[in-house]
Motif scaffolding. Structure first.
Motif, PDB file in Angstrom:
ATOM      1  N   ARG A  34       0.627  -1.374  -0.098  1.00 49.82           N
ATOM      2  CA  ARG A  34       0.393   0.212   0.217  1.00 49.82           C
ATOM      3  C   ARG A  34       0.793   1.433  -0.152  1.00 49.82           C
ATOM      4  O   ARG A  34       0.691   2.100  -0.604  1.00 49.82           O
ATOM      5  CB  ARG A  34      -1.241  -0.205   1.133  1.00 49.82           C
ATOM      6  N   SER A  37       1.907   2.604  -3.445  1.00 46.50           N
ATOM      7  CA  SER A  37       1.270   2.595  -4.449  1.00 46.50           C
ATOM      8  C   SER A  37       0.548   4.477  -3.908  1.00 46.50           C
ATOM      9  O   SER A  37       0.146   4.995  -4.756  1.00 46.50           O
ATOM     10  CB  SER A  37       0.155   2.163  -4.755  1.00 46.50           C
ATOM     11  N   ARG A  43       1.902   7.705   2.504  1.00 48.25           N
ATOM     12  CA  ARG A  43       3.326   6.361   2.374  1.00 48.25           C
ATOM     13  C   ARG A  43       4.086   6.599   3.747  1.00 48.25           C
ATOM     14  O   ARG A  43       3.772   5.093   4.145  1.00 48.25           O
ATOM     15  CB  ARG A  43       3.573   7.385   1.523  1.00 48.25           C
ATOM     16  N   LYS A 168       2.551  -8.218  -5.230  1.00 47.00           N
ATOM     17  CA  LYS A 168       1.346  -7.539  -4.901  1.00 47.00           C
ATOM     18  C   LYS A 168       0.084  -8.086  -4.894  1.00 47.00           C
ATOM     19  O   LYS A 168      -0.376  -7.689  -4.014  1.00 47.00           O
ATOM     20  CB  LYS A 168       1.999  -6.438  -6.512  1.00 47.00           C
ATOM     21  N   THR A 238      -7.870  -0.264  -1.118  1.00 45.08           N
ATOM     22  CA  THR A 238      -6.695   0.372  -1.967  1.00 45.08           C
ATOM     23  C   THR A 238      -6.238   1.356  -2.630  1.00 45.08           C
ATOM     24  O   THR A 238      -7.645   2.175  -2.914  1.00 45.08           O
ATOM     25  CB  THR A 238      -6.289  -0.966  -3.257  1.00 45.08           C
ATOM     26  N   GLY A 240      -6.210   1.722  -5.950  1.00 44.27           N
ATOM     27  CA  GLY A 240      -6.847   1.244  -6.937  1.00 44.27           C
ATOM     28  C   GLY A 240      -8.474   1.403  -6.959  1.00 44.27           C
ATOM     29  O   GLY A 240      -8.861   1.859  -7.788  1.00 44.27           O
TER      30      GLY A 240
END
Length: 276
Positions: A34, A37, A43, A168, A238, A240
């Motif tokens: 996580r 990305s 982050r 991933k 997530t 995405g």
């Protein structure tokens, strides 16, 4: 020499400690995925969660396994400040390794540096935890087995960070976590095989707390933290999924309004000029 029993409760402590190591590794790897990305504060937060998960998992694995450690002829107590320090060392050093990977420009160098730092931190946690033992006698170590346990810790940590960078899918993370749990457990029991104890019988009270007074409730608390955090990470969207959700929202906002069937079927002069 006192007889050492590494599984006084049978398979319960080895299996439970292995499960803790696997859960901590799986959670840490998912958080690292996580983090890579994400950007900015997000982050950093994911990396902090990854470090706390891996560090907590390793520490809990070690001390759950230690619940099954017994020496014939003496009780075992634990120095509370040293035991807590070992937990802090586990989190901080694992954090240094995870952040090295999360922010490193050169992936290979960051991986090697992070793996070495994290592995040495895991070994330091283990032997600092062993230094917290209080018993009637003297503890001795086989230097060759100690060196082997440190090597296993460094290799395991490097493999875990590599997995965080390259794996991933959830299924692959699960496999990596199972392997990592085995590696961490191997490191622990290699370090424990290196131990020998020369017991000096005594009726004096030992300083520190017993495992059930201190280690057991702390391990239960940290284990609960791992389970709750795992549930949070599993349920949180997530990057995405969040991106897809935002795209769907923008599509809804930007879509042109459609005239109702009644308006579309009305004569043009009524649609343009309104009711008479």
């Amino acid at each position: 020499m006192g007889h050492l029993d590494h599984a006084a409760f049978g398979w319960l402590t080895p299996v439970l400690s292995y499960a803790m190591a696997c859960i901590g590794a799986a959670l840490g790897l998912r958080c690292t995925v996580r983090a890579l990305s994400a950007t900015g504060r997000s982050r950093r937060n994911w990396l902090v969660t990854a470090a706390s998960a891996i560090g907590t998992g390793i520490w809990t694995m070690h001390f759950v396994a230690m619940l099954g450690f017994a020496v014939t002829g003496t009780d075992i107590h634990y120095n509370v400040p040293l035991t807590l320090l070992s937990l802090l060392v586990a989190m901080l050093v694992v954090g240094a390794g995870v952040f090295a990977v999360g922010y490193g420009k050169d992936r290979t160098r960051a991986l090697l540096l992070g793996g070495l730092t994290t592995g040495l931190g895991v070994a330091s946690m283990h032997y600092l935890g062993m230094a917290a033992l209080r018993l009637h006698g003297q503890i001795h170590y086989d230097p060759a087995l100690v060196g082997l346990s440190v090597l296993i810790a460094v290799v395991a940590a490097t493999a875990a960070l590599w997995a965080g960078l390259n794996i991933k899918s959830p299924a692959a993370v699960a496999v990596a976590a199972v392997v990592m749990g085995a590696a961490v457990s191997s490191m622990h029991y290699t370090g424990m095989i290196a131990v020998s104890v020369h017991v000096t019988p005594s009726g004096a009270d030992l300083p520190g707390a017993t495992a059930m007074q201190f280690i057991f409730p702390l391990a239960v608390g940290l284990g609960s933290y791992l389970f709750i955090t795992s549930a949070f990470v599993a349920l949180s969207p997530t990057a995405g999924e969040r991106s897809a959700y935002r795209s769907a929202e923008l599509t809804d906002v930007d879509a042109p309004s459609v005239a109702s069937p009644r308006d579309a079927s009305a004569p043009e002069h009524i649609r343009t000029s309104g009711p008479l």
